[in-house]
Motif scaffolding. Sequence first.
Motif, PDB file in Angstrom:
ATOM      1  N   ILE A  20       0.621  -1.103  -0.440  1.00 56.48           N
ATOM      2  CA  ILE A  20       0.249   0.063  -0.228  1.00 56.48           C
ATOM      3  C   ILE A  20       0.695   1.581  -0.388  1.00 56.48           C
ATOM      4  O   ILE A  20       0.842   2.432  -0.521  1.00 56.48           O
ATOM      5  CB  ILE A  20      -1.134   0.113   0.915  1.00 56.48           C
ATOM      6  N   GLY A  21       1.916   1.384   0.981  1.00 58.08           N
ATOM      7  CA  GLY A  21       3.269   2.633   0.741  1.00 58.08           C
ATOM      8  C   GLY A  21       3.690   2.720  -0.625  1.00 58.08           C
ATOM      9  O   GLY A  21       3.460   3.746  -0.924  1.00 58.08           O
ATOM     10  N   THR A  22       4.252   1.453  -1.117  1.00 56.80           N
ATOM     11  CA  THR A  22       4.539   1.767  -2.681  1.00 56.80           C
ATOM     12  C   THR A  22       3.625   2.005  -3.433  1.00 56.80           C
ATOM     13  O   THR A  22       3.659   3.522  -3.762  1.00 56.80           O
ATOM     14  CB  THR A  22       5.188   0.485  -2.942  1.00 56.80           C
ATOM     15  N   GLU A  23       2.102   1.484  -3.114  1.00 60.17           N
ATOM     16  CA  GLU A  23       1.358   2.442  -4.345  1.00 60.17           C
ATOM     17  C   GLU A  23       0.749   3.230  -3.943  1.00 60.17           C
ATOM     18  O   GLU A  23       1.018   4.629  -5.257  1.00 60.17           O
ATOM     19  CB  GLU A  23       0.184   1.537  -4.348  1.00 60.17           C
ATOM     20  N   PHE A  24       1.179   4.036  -2.357  1.00 65.60           N
ATOM     21  CA  PHE A  24       1.081   5.165  -2.227  1.00 65.60           C
ATOM     22  C   PHE A  24       1.499   6.434  -3.561  1.00 65.60           C
ATOM     23  O   PHE A  24       1.077   7.762  -3.888  1.00 65.60           O
ATOM     24  CB  PHE A  24       0.565   5.566  -1.494  1.00 65.60           C
ATOM     25  N   LEU A  25       3.083   6.113  -3.125  1.00 62.21           N
ATOM     26  CA  LEU A  25       4.232   6.247  -3.645  1.00 62.21           C
ATOM     27  C   LEU A  25       3.806   6.413  -5.500  1.00 62.21           C
ATOM     28  O   LEU A  25       4.346   7.890  -6.223  1.00 62.21           O
ATOM     29  CB  LEU A  25       5.221   6.187  -3.398  1.00 62.21           C
ATOM     30  N   ARG A  26       3.542   5.409  -5.611  1.00 59.74           N
ATOM     31  CA  ARG A  26       3.540   5.264  -7.304  1.00 59.74           C
ATOM     32  C   ARG A  26       2.001   6.214  -8.063  1.00 59.74           C
ATOM     33  O   ARG A  26       2.190   5.988  -8.678  1.00 59.74           O
ATOM     34  CB  ARG A  26       3.505   3.827  -7.204  1.00 59.74           C
ATOM     35  N   SER A  27       1.060   6.542  -7.121  1.00 63.04           N
ATOM     36  CA  SER A  27       0.161   6.676  -7.651  1.00 63.04           C
ATOM     37  C   SER A  27       0.393   8.706  -8.073  1.00 63.04           C
ATOM     38  O   SER A  27      -0.134   9.006  -9.233  1.00 63.04           O
ATOM     39  CB  SER A  27      -1.109   7.524  -6.663  1.00 63.04           C
ATOM     40  N   ASP A  28       1.765   9.426  -7.620  1.00 68.85           N
ATOM     41  CA  ASP A  28       2.167  10.050  -8.836  1.00 68.85           C
ATOM     42  C   ASP A  28       2.529  10.102  -9.962  1.00 68.85           C
ATOM     43  O   ASP A  28       2.764  11.505 -10.844  1.00 68.85           O
ATOM     44  CB  ASP A  28       2.662  11.028  -7.367  1.00 68.85           C
ATOM     45  N   LEU A  29       3.057   9.152  -9.999  1.00 64.25           N
ATOM     46  CA  LEU A  29       3.088   8.387 -12.003  1.00 64.25           C
ATOM     47  C   LEU A  29       2.078   8.892 -12.656  1.00 64.25           C
ATOM     48  O   LEU A  29       2.136   8.605 -13.900  1.00 64.25           O
ATOM     49  CB  LEU A  29       3.626   7.341 -11.910  1.00 64.25           C
ATOM     50  N   LEU A  30       0.632   8.609 -12.074  1.00 62.45           N
ATOM     51  CA  LEU A  30      -0.555   8.449 -12.946  1.00 62.45           C
ATOM     52  C   LEU A  30      -1.089  10.613 -12.994  1.00 62.45           C
ATOM     53  O   LEU A  30      -0.518  11.364 -12.292  1.00 62.45           O
ATOM     54  CB  LEU A  30      -1.597   8.737 -11.452  1.00 62.45           C
ATOM     55  N   PRO A  31      -2.225  10.828 -14.273  1.00 63.31           N
ATOM     56  CA  PRO A  31      -2.375  11.459 -13.634  1.00 63.31           C
ATOM     57  C   PRO A  31      -2.756  12.503 -12.899  1.00 63.31           C
ATOM     58  O   PRO A  31      -3.512  11.974 -12.179  1.00 63.31           O
ATOM     59  CB  PRO A  31      -3.521  11.817 -15.005  1.00 63.31           C
ATOM     60  N   SER A  32      -2.849  13.966 -12.228  1.00 67.90           N
ATOM     61  CA  SER A  32      -3.241  14.237 -11.492  1.00 67.90           C
ATOM     62  C   SER A  32      -4.601  14.226 -10.913  1.00 67.90           C
ATOM     63  O   SER A  32      -4.821  13.823  -9.581  1.00 67.90           O
ATOM     64  CB  SER A  32      -3.047  15.939 -11.807  1.00 67.90           C
ATOM     65  N   LYS A  33      -5.669  13.889 -11.837  1.00 74.16           N
ATOM     66  CA  LYS A  33      -6.144  13.868 -11.463  1.00 74.16           C
ATOM     67  C   LYS A  33      -7.171  12.457 -10.895  1.00 74.16           C
ATOM     68  O   LYS A  33      -7.265  11.992  -9.791  1.00 74.16           O
ATOM     69  CB  LYS A  33      -7.555  14.451 -12.050  1.00 74.16           C
ATOM     70  N   ASN A  34      -6.302  10.959 -11.343  1.00 77.57           N
ATOM     71  CA  ASN A  34      -6.381   9.929 -11.111  1.00 77.57           C
ATOM     72  C   ASN A  34      -5.529   9.843 -10.002  1.00 77.57           C
ATOM     73  O   ASN A  34      -6.111   9.148  -9.214  1.00 77.57           O
ATOM     74  CB  ASN A  34      -6.076   9.177 -11.946  1.00 77.57           C
ATOM     75  N   ALA A  35      -4.420  10.232  -9.663  1.00 83.36           N
ATOM     76  CA  ALA A  35      -3.405  10.261  -8.428  1.00 83.36           C
ATOM     77  C   ALA A  35      -4.097  10.876  -6.943  1.00 83.36           C
ATOM     78  O   ALA A  35      -4.033   9.889  -6.118  1.00 83.36           O
ATOM     79  CB  ALA A  35      -2.101  11.200  -8.680  1.00 83.36           C
ATOM     80  N   GLU A  36      -4.996  12.267  -7.222  1.00 80.63           N
ATOM     81  CA  GLU A  36      -5.510  12.058  -6.420  1.00 80.63           C
ATOM     82  C   GLU A  36      -6.723  11.591  -5.364  1.00 80.63           C
ATOM     83  O   GLU A  36      -6.854  11.206  -4.544  1.00 80.63           O
ATOM     84  CB  GLU A  36      -6.468  13.532  -6.555  1.00 80.63           C
ATOM     85  N   ALA A  37      -7.080  10.775  -6.743  1.00 77.55           N
ATOM     86  CA  ALA A  37      -8.644  10.205  -6.567  1.00 77.55           C
ATOM     87  C   ALA A  37      -8.010   8.238  -5.269  1.00 77.55           C
ATOM     88  O   ALA A  37      -8.664   8.062  -4.327  1.00 77.55           O
ATOM     89  CB  ALA A  37      -9.182   9.297  -7.459  1.00 77.55           C
ATOM     90  N   VAL A  38      -6.809   7.889  -6.421  1.00 78.11           N
ATOM     91  CA  VAL A  38      -6.513   6.780  -5.139  1.00 78.11           C
ATOM     92  C   VAL A  38      -5.361   7.604  -4.408  1.00 78.11           C
ATOM     93  O   VAL A  38      -5.904   6.096  -3.510  1.00 78.11           O
ATOM     94  CB  VAL A  38      -4.564   6.488  -6.540  1.00 78.11           C
ATOM     95  N   LYS A  39      -5.011   8.205  -3.737  1.00 76.60           N
ATOM     96  CA  LYS A  39      -4.366   8.375  -2.974  1.00 76.60           C
ATOM     97  C   LYS A  39      -5.657   8.502  -2.100  1.00 76.60           C
ATOM     98  O   LYS A  39      -5.535   8.274  -0.566  1.00 76.60           O
ATOM     99  CB  LYS A  39      -3.877  10.340  -2.439  1.00 76.60           C
ATOM    100  N   ALA A  40      -6.774   9.333  -1.567  1.00 79.56           N
ATOM    101  CA  ALA A  40      -7.829   9.661  -0.763  1.00 79.56           C
ATOM    102  C   ALA A  40      -8.405   8.125  -0.749  1.00 79.56           C
ATOM    103  O   ALA A  40      -8.795   8.277   0.310  1.00 79.56           O
ATOM    104  CB  ALA A  40      -9.623  10.203  -1.521  1.00 79.56           C
ATOM    105  N   LEU A  41      -8.052   7.325  -1.829  1.00 78.30           N
ATOM    106  CA  LEU A  41      -9.340   6.085  -1.785  1.00 78.30           C
ATOM    107  C   LEU A  41      -8.232   5.447  -1.074  1.00 78.30           C
ATOM    108  O   LEU A  41      -8.425   3.671   0.086  1.00 78.30           O
ATOM    109  CB  LEU A  41      -9.084   4.924  -3.054  1.00 78.30           C
TER     110      LEU A  41
END
Length: 202
Positions: A20-41
């Motif tokens: 989970i921690g690794t994916e939280f960091l990798r979420s920054d590789l996504l487009p900003s809108k998706n990254a924010e949604a993934v981090k919140a989820l």
Amino acid sequence: MSIARYDLRQNYEEAEANAIGTEFLRSDLLPSKNAEAVKALLNDYVDQRILFYSKQDQETAKQITKRTLELQNALWNEVLTAARMQPSPTIALAVSGMNDVINTQGYTQAAWWNRIPRAAWWLMGAIAISANMLVGFGARNFKNNISLFMIFPIMISVAFFLIADIDSPRGGIIRIEPRNLIDLKQNISMQNSSVLSIGTPR
């Protein structure tokens, strides 16, 4: 047997927190809108995973599992949308990380379902009864040494209690504390607080 299962559940809790921690960091590789949604989820997802390790009744456990599956579907849809819109090696890395998050939860659930077989309990019970009967048949001067002869049955009872307690991950005295997940939750909260403070105009 029960100790090995206990250690396995501990290892999967650590693996889950790392994924989970690794994916939280990798979420920054996504487009900003998706990254924010993934981090919140993921923030909500960590809460559910911590609750999974708490002591609760069967109905509450079912609700936690249901909410966990809902969050997994939402997380997967977010990374899948980004992968379809902008297919690239960096997006694929985020998708792979999300796959690890979902897989580790499945491994954890399987480890919690993996209990000592009923046949093994019957066999241990038969051995304990037979051993106590042999002690009883071989007893001499039982009335004068009653406290001595009670040691063996008490030891057997304590051993059975410990085995049953360790083999019951959701209840009992000896339970797995989600220390890695709690630490991850604190780190995520700190990161969110720092982002908010940086983004707030002065």
